[in-house]
Structures are given as structure tokens and as C-alpha cells.
Write an enzyme that holds these catalytic residues in place. Structure first.
Site, PDB file in Angstrom:
ATOM      1  N   LYS A 205      -3.441  78.017  19.866  1.00 51.26           N
ATOM      2  CA  LYS A 205      -2.341  77.052  19.974  1.00 51.26           C
ATOM      3  C   LYS A 205      -2.130  76.741  21.449  1.00 51.26           C
ATOM      4  CE  LYS A 205       2.495  76.240  18.954  1.00 51.26           C
ATOM      5  NZ  LYS A 205       3.678  76.690  18.204  1.00 51.26           N
ATOM      6  N   ARG A 215       9.679  68.813  18.236  1.00 44.86           N
ATOM      7  CA  ARG A 215      10.831  69.469  18.871  1.00 44.86           C
ATOM      8  C   ARG A 215      12.094  68.638  18.685  1.00 44.86           C
ATOM      9  NH1 ARG A 215       7.428  71.686  24.146  1.00 44.86           N
ATOM     10  NH2 ARG A 215       6.058  73.036  22.933  1.00 44.86           N
ATOM     11  N   LYS A 231       6.406  76.502  27.722  1.00 50.56           N
ATOM     12  CA  LYS A 231       5.834  77.570  26.911  1.00 50.56           C
ATOM     13  C   LYS A 231       4.479  78.025  27.462  1.00 50.56           C
ATOM     14  CE  LYS A 231       8.510  76.262  22.818  1.00 50.56           C
ATOM     15  NZ  LYS A 231       8.588  76.185  21.346  1.00 50.56           N
ATOM     16  N   GLU A 247      -8.557  84.491  21.836  1.00 51.13           N
ATOM     17  CA  GLU A 247      -7.443  84.512  20.870  1.00 51.13           C
ATOM     18  C   GLU A 247      -7.961  84.472  19.430  1.00 51.13           C
ATOM     19  OE1 GLU A 247      -4.275  84.897  21.384  1.00 51.13           O
ATOM     20  OE2 GLU A 247      -3.938  84.419  23.488  1.00 51.13           O
ATOM     21  N   LYS A 262      -4.633  74.201  17.157  1.00 51.99           N
ATOM     22  CA  LYS A 262      -3.517  73.261  17.232  1.00 51.99           C
ATOM     23  C   LYS A 262      -3.283  72.843  18.673  1.00 51.99           C
ATOM     24  CE  LYS A 262       1.423  73.297  16.483  1.00 51.99           C
ATOM     25  NZ  LYS A 262       2.568  74.121  16.278  1.00 51.99           N
ATOM     26  N   SER A 288       2.702  66.535  15.492  1.00 57.23           N
ATOM     27  CA  SER A 288       3.641  65.410  15.457  1.00 57.23           C
ATOM     28  C   SER A 288       3.264  64.286  16.418  1.00 57.23           C
ATOM     29  CB  SER A 288       5.044  65.942  15.773  1.00 57.23           C
ATOM     30  OG  SER A 288       5.063  66.611  17.019  1.00 57.23           O
ATOM     31  N   TYR A 327       1.057  65.295   8.837  1.00 56.10           N
ATOM     32  CA  TYR A 327       2.199  64.527   8.322  1.00 56.10           C
ATOM     33  C   TYR A 327       1.729  63.347   7.466  1.00 56.10           C
ATOM     34  CZ  TYR A 327       4.529  67.452  11.678  1.00 56.10           C
ATOM     35  OH  TYR A 327       4.979  68.560  12.351  1.00 56.10           O
TER      36      TYR A 327
END
Ligand code: PBG
Length: 340
Positions: A205, A215, A231, A247, A262, A288, A327
């Protein structure tokens, strides 16, 4: 010159396999189907009405009653999975995100309602604290307030995962990017009698600007009152495929059932790498901002919505994703049904 061309023997004429719709269909190497797609859904408390999300055209925050109806319809359209995200009343948010451990918190009430109405539907729930914290970070902050406290966060996430499993979630999805959380959650689930609950790990991610509209949707955009503004101390640097490899292999070794990359569209190289590294299913999240930019260009009349939608999903599938969180799932499935 012309005579020479006429005589030329061309053993390889790739266009022969593109000459008609029939042959094109028969040599098509990859297809997106409704079996591949997971629809993310936002849930709010109360009796409604549903709220439009400006930066995510066509997506709404749904009260539980509407959410259940939406899930029924998605299932009828052939969609097999949903990812649920709570959009909490700001009054419930705290520094420490305590509401995440409330056994009757919004997302768990939503899970129970959807399980009751659509027991076959795969439900993914996010394991991360960002919907619950005032600062919008995915974990709790350290005493200095300048970083997320890794191990304190992992302890909370383990409790959260066990609560979700007890509510009947078939796959928990840690999206926080803390070190060691997959193994810790696996151990906690097993110790809690939930060895049948799976883990879809947000493994690769990235710290991406493509999450903006999400968000807005869950109200986690402001890192207010903290010194940690982004982040970047936990999500991957978009420049780092080798870090992504570490990861992915760690999460696989720690027991993740599905590995996720992602965002998706700008990270097709990472999806391909994940596919080649692991025998586990690979998920990719068309986030998004990817959805929003396609809609924005379509609204301006600059791109054709359906063609770009389908091409963007195909690219993610072709890169190696087995599951695509998007979506567009509902719209895609609706069009598939129209074609049957
Ligand atoms: C946070 C989370 C994010 C998304 C899913 N889970 C955003 C973030 O990391 O801030 C983004 C999804 C999207 O943009 O569609 N745990």
C-alpha cells in the site's frame, strides 16, 4: 516496388487473428468478469437519507437499511464481495480511536445486517484506525505525537480483527501498514477460535495522493493537531518496488490469504511483481482517485466513461490481479447483465 510486395511471402500476418469479432473473442487472452470484482461501500449511522459524495460521483454513504438493499442488488448482479467502510459521526472519534473496539460499533452492526440478508456475500472489513481517530491516522500516535506507534497499534488491530471475526466477517483486511500486523492478527484470530477467518492484507500500500476522495468520504483527511502530517512513515514510498517486494513476501510468510496492491492503475508493475512472487491470490484496489479522475474527464466530455472504465479494469486484470476492488463494480455488473 509494388510487384515485389505482391510476391513477398509473409508467413506471419498477426492481423489474421484480428480480422473479425469472432476470432478476436476466441483469441482474447484475458477478461474481466463480475467474479473478479469487489464493491467498496460506505456506511453511516441513522435512518438516512443516503449522502452523495461529491468527489466520488455515483457513490453514496449509505445508512444500514440502504446498505443491505444495495448488497442484495449487487448479489443479484453477480458481484460476490463488498468492502465496508464506516463514515463515523465526528463526535465518536478520539485520539486513540477507542470506538474501533466497541463491539456494537457502526461497521459491526452493518456486518451483522448484511450477513443476515446476504449470507453468501463475501464481506471485507478494513482493519485500521483512520475512521476512528480525530487525526485520521491509521494507528495511535506515540507520546511525542510525531509518529504512529507501531506495536501499540498492532495490539489494538488484533483486538479489532477478533471482534470483526466474531461478527461474522469472512475476511479481515488490515490496511494500516504496521510492521508485523498480519502475523499478529493471524495468531490472535487463531487463539480466539477464528481459524476460518481469512486475511486480505493490504501488503503493498503506497503513500498515494490517489486516496483523496476516500478521505473525504470517511472524513479522515485532516491530520489536525498532530505533528505527523502524512502517512509516509508507514505507507510505502511510491518510488520503491523493492520495498514493496519485502512487504509482500513478509505478509505472505505471516499468513496472509490474499495479498493486495494499492493503488492499482499507476502500480501495474507492482501487481505483476506480486503475481510472479506469490502463489496466493492477488488483489488490487482501484482507489477513489482513479475512479474520480475517470469520472472527471468523462464529465468534461474528454473521455468515454464506459470504455475507459473497462480498459482500466482490464489493465489491472492483465497485470495479474485476481480480485479488483473498484467503485465501478456495480456499473460494470449492470452493463454485463444488459449484455446477457
Ligand atoms: C485507510 C484506507 C484508505 C483507503 C482504504 N483504507 C486511505 C488512506 O490510507 O488514507 C483508500 C481507498 C481509496 O482511496 O479508495 N486505512
Amino acid at each position: 516496388m509494388k510487384a515485389e510486395l505482391d510476391k513477398q511471402w509473409l508467413p506471419v500476418r498477426p492481423r489474421r487473428l484480428r480480422g473479425s469479432a469472432g476470432v478476436r473473442a476466441m483469441v482474447r487472452e484475458c477478461r474481466v468478469t463480475t467474479d473478479d470484482l469487489i464493491q467498496p461501500l460506505f456506511v453511516i449511522d441513522g435512518e438516512g437519507p443516503a449522502e452523495a459524495i461529491e468527489s466520488l460521483p455515483g457513490q453514496r454513504r449509505l445508512p444500514i437499511k440502504d446498505l443491505v438493499q444495495e448488497c442484495r442488488e449487487l448479489q443479484e448482479l453477480g458481484i460476490r464481495g463488498v468492502a465496508l467502510f464506516p463514515s463515523l459521526d465526528p463526535a465518536l472519534k478520539t485520539e486513540g480511536g477507542e470506538e474501533a473496539l466497541n463491539p456494537d460499533t457502526l461497521v459491526l452492526r452493518a456486518v451483522r445486517a448484511v450477513r443476515g440478508a446476504c449470507p453468501e456475500l463475501l464481506i471485507l472489513t478494513d482493519i485500521a484506525l483512520d475512521p476512528y481517530t480525530t487525526h485520521g491516522h491509521d494507528g495511535v500516535l506515540n507520546a511525542e505525537g510525531d509518529d504512529v506507534d507501531n506495536d501499540a497499534t498492532v495490539r489494538i488491530l488484533c483486538e479489532m480483527a477478533v471482534l470483526h471475526a466474531a461478527a461474522g466477517v469472512p475476511f479481515v483486511a488490515p490496511s494500516d501498514m504496521m510492521d508485523g500486523r498480519v502475523g499478529a492478527i493471524r495468531a490472535a484470530l487463531d487463539a480466539g477460535g477464528h481459524s476460518g477467518t481469512g486475511i486480505v492484507a493490504y501488503s503493498a500500500k503506497f503513500n498515494s495522493a490517489f486516496y483523496g476522495p476516500f478521505r473525504d468520504a470517511v472524513g479522515s483527511s485532516k491530520a489536525a493537531g498532530t505533528r505527523l502530517l502524512s502517512k509516509a512513515t508507514y505507507q510505502l514510498d511510491p518510488a520503491n518496488p523493492r520495498s514493496a517486494e519485502i512487504e509482500l513476501s513478509q505478509d505472505e510468510a505471516e499468513g496472509a490469504d490474499v495479498l493486495m496492491v494499492k493503488p492499482a492503475g499507476a502500480y501495474l508493475d507492482i501487481i505483476r511483481m506480486a503475481r510472479e512472487m506469490s502463489q496466493q491470490p492477488i488483489a488490487a484496489y482501484q482507489v477513489s482517485g482513479e475512479y474520480a479522475q475517470i469520472h472527471a474527464a468523462a464529465q468534461l466530455g474528454w473521455l468515454d466513461l464506459k470504455s475507459i472504465r473497462d480498459e482500466s479494469l482490464l489493465a489491472i486484470k492483465r497485470a495479474g490481479a485476481d480480485w479488483i476492488l473498484t467503485y465501478f463494480a456495480r456499473d460494470f455488473a449492470t452493463d454485463c447483465q444488459g449484455m446477457r
